[in-house]
Write an enzyme that holds these catalytic residues in place. Structure first.
Site, PDB file in Angstrom:
ATOM      1  N   PHE A 129       1.500  -1.119   0.552  1.00 16.63           N
ATOM      2  CA  PHE A 129      -0.063  -0.199   0.350  1.00 16.63           C
ATOM      3  C   PHE A 129       0.861   0.827  -0.053  1.00 16.63           C
ATOM      4  CE2 PHE A 129      -2.427   3.238   1.519  1.00 16.63           C
ATOM      5  CZ  PHE A 129      -3.187   3.251   0.854  1.00 16.63           C
ATOM      6  N   ASP A 155       9.476   2.906   2.243  1.00 17.85           N
ATOM      7  CA  ASP A 155       7.910   3.548   1.946  1.00 17.85           C
ATOM      8  C   ASP A 155       7.858   3.165   4.111  1.00 17.85           C
ATOM      9  OD1 ASP A 155       4.880   4.028   3.022  1.00 17.85           O
ATOM     10  OD2 ASP A 155       4.086   3.552   1.114  1.00 17.85           O
ATOM     11  N   LYS A 210       2.345   9.648   8.718  1.00 13.78           N
ATOM     12  CA  LYS A 210       1.295   9.542   9.219  1.00 13.78           C
ATOM     13  C   LYS A 210       1.748   9.979  10.450  1.00 13.78           C
ATOM     14  CE  LYS A 210      -1.380   5.559   7.371  1.00 13.78           C
ATOM     15  NZ  LYS A 210      -0.336   5.264   6.610  1.00 13.78           N
TER      16      LYS A 210
HETATM   17  C1  LIG Z   1      -1.017   5.760   4.585  1.00 11.33           C
HETATM   18  C2  LIG Z   1       0.072   4.605   3.888  1.00 11.33           C
HETATM   19  C3  LIG Z   1       0.240   6.099   2.583  1.00 11.33           C
HETATM   20  C4  LIG Z   1      -0.814   6.994   1.941  1.00 11.33           C
HETATM   21  O1  LIG Z   1      -0.780   8.155   3.551  1.00 11.33           O
HETATM   22  P1  LIG Z   1      -1.902   8.944   2.905  1.00 11.33           P
HETATM   23  O2  LIG Z   1      -1.175   9.978   4.066  1.00 11.33           O
HETATM   24  O3  LIG Z   1      -2.810   8.630   3.311  1.00 11.33           O
HETATM   25  O4  LIG Z   1      -1.535   9.425   1.531  1.00 11.33           O
HETATM   26  C5  LIG Z   1       1.505   4.999   1.994  1.00 11.33           C
HETATM   27  N1  LIG Z   1       1.877   4.261   2.955  1.00 11.33           N
HETATM   28  C6  LIG Z   1       1.952   3.557   3.400  1.00 11.33           C
HETATM   29  C7  LIG Z   1       2.916   2.554   3.825  1.00 11.33           C
HETATM   30  C8  LIG Z   1       0.591   3.936   4.221  1.00 11.33           C
HETATM   31  O5  LIG Z   1       0.439   2.873   5.621  1.00 11.33           O
END
Ligand SMILES: *Cc1c(COP(=O)(O)O)cnc(C)c1O
Length: 409
Positions: free
Chosen positions: A139, A224, A254
């Site tokens: 994700f 990421d 986050k």
């Molecule tokens: C939540 C998340 C995203 C996207 O972040 P947003 O602030 O919702 O755009 C990207 N990568 C990972 C691993 C995430 O958990």
């Protein structure tokens, strides 16, 4: 303003119904608790999707926000921003990276990473190398490019054609990764610990193998850590659990702002060579208000003592969840995750269990692979971990009773 608000009224049709919302709203929060307009107190093991790293209304964050609110909120990146410079220096020191670009979300941080990759190869006279490989069940966000990297049909459906330049291979399979690398490949992106995708923890062998492949083929390696970074796993960077692996690019979001929207793309000096004046940018990113708050988050979070508490609570929680899996094999398959990016893979439908836990006063969310994600604020205490475990146990018992009475009927 919210005085006229009532949970008894249906939700307004003035909102695009994109989010599947529970019929619940909160009046306020404090620490690991949220207070519902239904009069109930909730133990918040969702933390705004792993965002409220210091819980709700942490006095130090409130004080910082109030002080900065009376000074300067926003002035644009046409000027120097002392809070942003300080945050960049601290984050690069904490991650071993050299440079930072601030934006407003995780998807934007990944978007910046993708642009950095393309620019890097374009500047080095290899514009044909632009493809980025991600793994299945990943994700990376919902913007068009992040969606292409995420690559899951359930998110892509209805939004084709997919942005060009993204390939996917099976998770954990180094041979498949090696096979997928070609003359147009530029980078690999992976979450060292998955959040939404199902709480998979990448093995050391896998991460080191990816690094070796990148070195062999001259690719950039992006970690990421939008969800797994900023102390969530018990170390500031989630890849620090794996000795010796160093990425070229890291993205965070986050937990970084404790609830204030902020994202960052960090990279080595070499990888950022193409990121020169005017090449990429943002209106809001890194403004004085968000950077002041993020600096305050780091004041508290980026200490050995704080991270030790995350490790202790993570270990305690993991052990308790394993025990629950043994007690309720009809409900739970296994414990998953690392530190406080944790949860269980369910035997029952995960989305059915979330509301049952909520009825028992525990907030959680689902994840891929039929997981239930439990991501408490990192300030959680051992006693609150035990309370959460007790609530899950009670909820599991009541699930069993309900299942038995439905079965008997
Ligand atoms: C939540 C998340 C995203 C996207 O972040 P947003 O602030 O919702 O755009 C990207 N990568 C990972 C691993 C995430 O958990």
């Amino acid at each position: 303003m919210t005085d006229s608000f009532s949970l008894a009224q249906p939700m307004t049709s003035a909102l695009m119904p994109l989010a599947r919302r529970a019929n619940l709203a909160f009046s306020h929060g404090e620490g690991v608790y949220l207070y519902g307009l239904d009069g109930k107190k909730y133990l918040d093991f969702l933390a705004g999707i792993a965002v409220c790293s210091l819980g709700h209304c942490h006095p130090y964050l409130v004080e910082t926000l109030r002080a900065q609110a009376g000074k300067l909120w926003h002035c644009s990146n046409h000027f120097r921003i002392p809070e942003q410079e300080r945050l960049a220096e601290r984050l690069t020191r904490l991650t071993g990276m050299d440079m930072a670009y601030f934006c407003n979300s995780g998807a934007e941080a990944n978007e910046a990473a993708f642009k950095l990759v393309r620019k890097y190869f374009d500047d080095s006279g290899q514009p044909e190398r632009y493809r980025i490989i991600s793994v299945e069940q990943a994700f990376h966000g919902r913007t068009m490019a992040a969606l292409a990297a995420t690559g899951q049909e359930k998110y892509l459906k209805g939004f084709y054609p997919k942005v060009d330049g993204f390939d996917q291979v099976a998770y954990g399979d180094l041979a498949a990764m090696a096979q997928a690398i070609g003359p147009t490949t530029a980078a690999i992106i992976i979450e060292p610990v998955q959040g939404e995708g199902g709480l998979r923890v990448a093995s050391d062998e896998y991460l080191l193998g990816l690094r070796a492949l990148c070195d062999r083929h001259g690719l950039l390696l992006i970690f990421d850590q939008v969800q797994c970074g900023i102390g969530r796993t018990g170390k500031f960077c989630s890849h620090s659990w794996c000795g010796g692996v160093k990425p070229d690019v890291i993205t965070f979001a986050k937990g970084l702002g404790g609830g204030i929207p902020i994202g960052v793309c960090l990279s080595t000096k070499q990888a950022a060579l193409g990121m020169t004046a005017g090449v990429h940018g943002t209106t809001f990113g890194g403004n004085p208000l968000v950077c002041a708050v993020a600096n305050a988050v780091l004041d508290i979070l980026a200490t050995d003592e704080f991270l030790q508490n995350v490790q202790n609570c993570g270990t305690r929680f993991g052990a308790g969840l394993k025990q629950l899996a043994a007690e309720f094999p009809d409900i739970i398959v296994e414990h998953r995750g690392r530190g406080l990016l944790t949860g269980i893979q369910c035997k029952i439908t995960n989305t059915d269990f979330v509301p049952v836990l909520r009825e028992h006063g525990l907030l959680s969310t689902q994840g891929g692979d039929n997981c239930l994600r439990l991501v408490p604020p990192l300030i959680v205490k051992p006693a609150e971990i035990d309370l959460a475990l007790e609530k899950i146990r009670t909820a599991a018992h009541s699930w069993r009773e309900r299942a038995a009475s439905v079965g008997a009927a």
